[in-house]
Design a protein around this motif. Structure first.
Motif, PDB file in Angstrom:
ATOM      1  N   GLN A   1      -0.409 -10.548  -2.890  1.00 30.43           N
ATOM      2  CA  GLN A   1      -0.790  -8.930  -2.834  1.00 30.43           C
ATOM      3  C   GLN A   1      -1.142  -8.910  -1.300  1.00 30.43           C
ATOM      4  O   GLN A   1      -2.081  -8.018  -0.921  1.00 30.43           O
ATOM      5  CB  GLN A   1      -1.784  -8.526  -3.753  1.00 30.43           C
TER       6      GLN A   1
ATOM      7  N   GLU B   1      -4.097  -2.471   4.452  1.00 25.83           N
ATOM      8  CA  GLU B   1      -5.145  -1.579   3.253  1.00 25.83           C
ATOM      9  C   GLU B   1      -4.171  -0.165   3.235  1.00 25.83           C
ATOM     10  O   GLU B   1      -4.469   0.166   1.961  1.00 25.83           O
ATOM     11  CB  GLU B   1      -6.457  -1.548   3.848  1.00 25.83           C
TER      12      GLU B   1
ATOM     13  N   GLU C   1      -1.055   0.477   2.735  1.00 31.24           N
ATOM     14  CA  GLU C   1       0.267   0.417   2.259  1.00 31.24           C
ATOM     15  C   GLU C   1      -0.256   0.086   0.858  1.00 31.24           C
ATOM     16  O   GLU C   1      -0.814  -0.728   0.488  1.00 31.24           O
ATOM     17  CB  GLU C   1       1.147  -0.694   2.918  1.00 31.24           C
ATOM     18  N   TYR C   2       0.742   0.523  -0.207  1.00 33.26           N
ATOM     19  CA  TYR C   2       0.650   0.408  -1.519  1.00 33.26           C
ATOM     20  C   TYR C   2       1.666  -0.457  -2.150  1.00 33.26           C
ATOM     21  O   TYR C   2       1.468  -1.043  -3.301  1.00 33.26           O
ATOM     22  CB  TYR C   2       0.671   1.667  -2.314  1.00 33.26           C
ATOM     23  N   ARG C   3       2.722  -0.658  -1.349  1.00 34.86           N
ATOM     24  CA  ARG C   3       3.944  -1.555  -1.932  1.00 34.86           C
ATOM     25  C   ARG C   3       3.646  -2.959  -1.062  1.00 34.86           C
ATOM     26  O   ARG C   3       3.536  -3.184   0.069  1.00 34.86           O
ATOM     27  CB  ARG C   3       5.252  -0.703  -1.633  1.00 34.86           C
TER      28      ARG C   3
END
Length: 219
Positions: free
Chosen positions: A27, A31, A33-35
């Motif tokens: 992961q 920070e 970005e969510y994808r």
């Protein structure tokens, strides 16, 4: 098991799929970005090193991958110079998780031991080693006796029989080493004395030591 299977089958199609799973579990991303991007790991690491934005990652997975030598395998052969050592330095300087620091120091010690035990002559990259020395000296100077002791062992491993690194550590870290001679912790004192023993095997260091140590204590 996942990482061990990947290392075993890395050149096969199965290995590629396993690596995709590993990168997803890590992961690693900015920070904001969510994808998770589909970029190769080396590109993600390079972007993290030179970005002004904060990066986040799964710390438990990061520790596991560090301990299993995953990053050494993935970044050691990168076409981006010194990416592996720069990554380790970055993590030492920017992570607040002590277990990540433990894992990095243990991995550096293992890397050095494997190089020494190798039957094949391995070129020593002084720039790579020097890039690791400064953040390890900072760790050595910290308040945690356990981390400081592990940092001292790591410094011993990095400088063993390498004159240039012994001189570099003397230049960069003598004041820190002298501070750690205070017998507050037996193990830390033991490995600090071991480090000094390695450094004093260089004649130039023997000449420098009395002058710089007397200046420090007179101050």
């Amino acid at each position: 098991m996942l990482v061990e299977n990947y290392i075993k089958h890395s050149k096969e199609q199965t290995g590629e799929k396993l690596n995709e799973v590993i990168i997803y579990l890590l992961q690693l991303r900015p920070e904001s970005e969510y994808r998770i991007s589909s970029s190769p790991l080396a590109t993600k690491i390079y972007d993290m090193l030179y970005s002004k934005e904060k990066y986040i990652y799964n710390e438990k997975v990061m520790i596991c991958l560090l301990e299993l030598g995953y990053f050494r395998k993935e970044l050691g052969g990168s076409d981006k110079p010194l990416l592996y050592s720069k990554f380790l330095s970055y993590m030492l300087e920017n992570s607040s998780n002590p277990f990540i620091k433990y894992a990095i120091c243990r991995q550096i010690i293992q890397d050095q031991n494997e190089k020494k035990a190798s039957a094949v002559s391995i070129d020593i990259n002084l720039t790579e080693i020097k890039s690791l020395v400064r953040p390890i000296l900072q760790l050595y100077q910290g308040n945690s006796f356990r981390l400081a002791t592990l940092a001292a062992i790591t410094l011993c491993s990095l400088c063993f029989k390498i004159r240039e690194i012994q001189q570099f550590i003397m230049q960069e870290g003598l004041e820190i080493i002298l501070q750690q001679l205070n017998p507050r912790d037996e193990d830390l004192l033991q490995y600090t004395l071991q480090l000094l023993k390695y450094l004093m095997s260089v004649p130039q260091n023997i000449q420098v030591f009395p002058a710089r140590s007397s200046m420090m204590y007179s101050a």
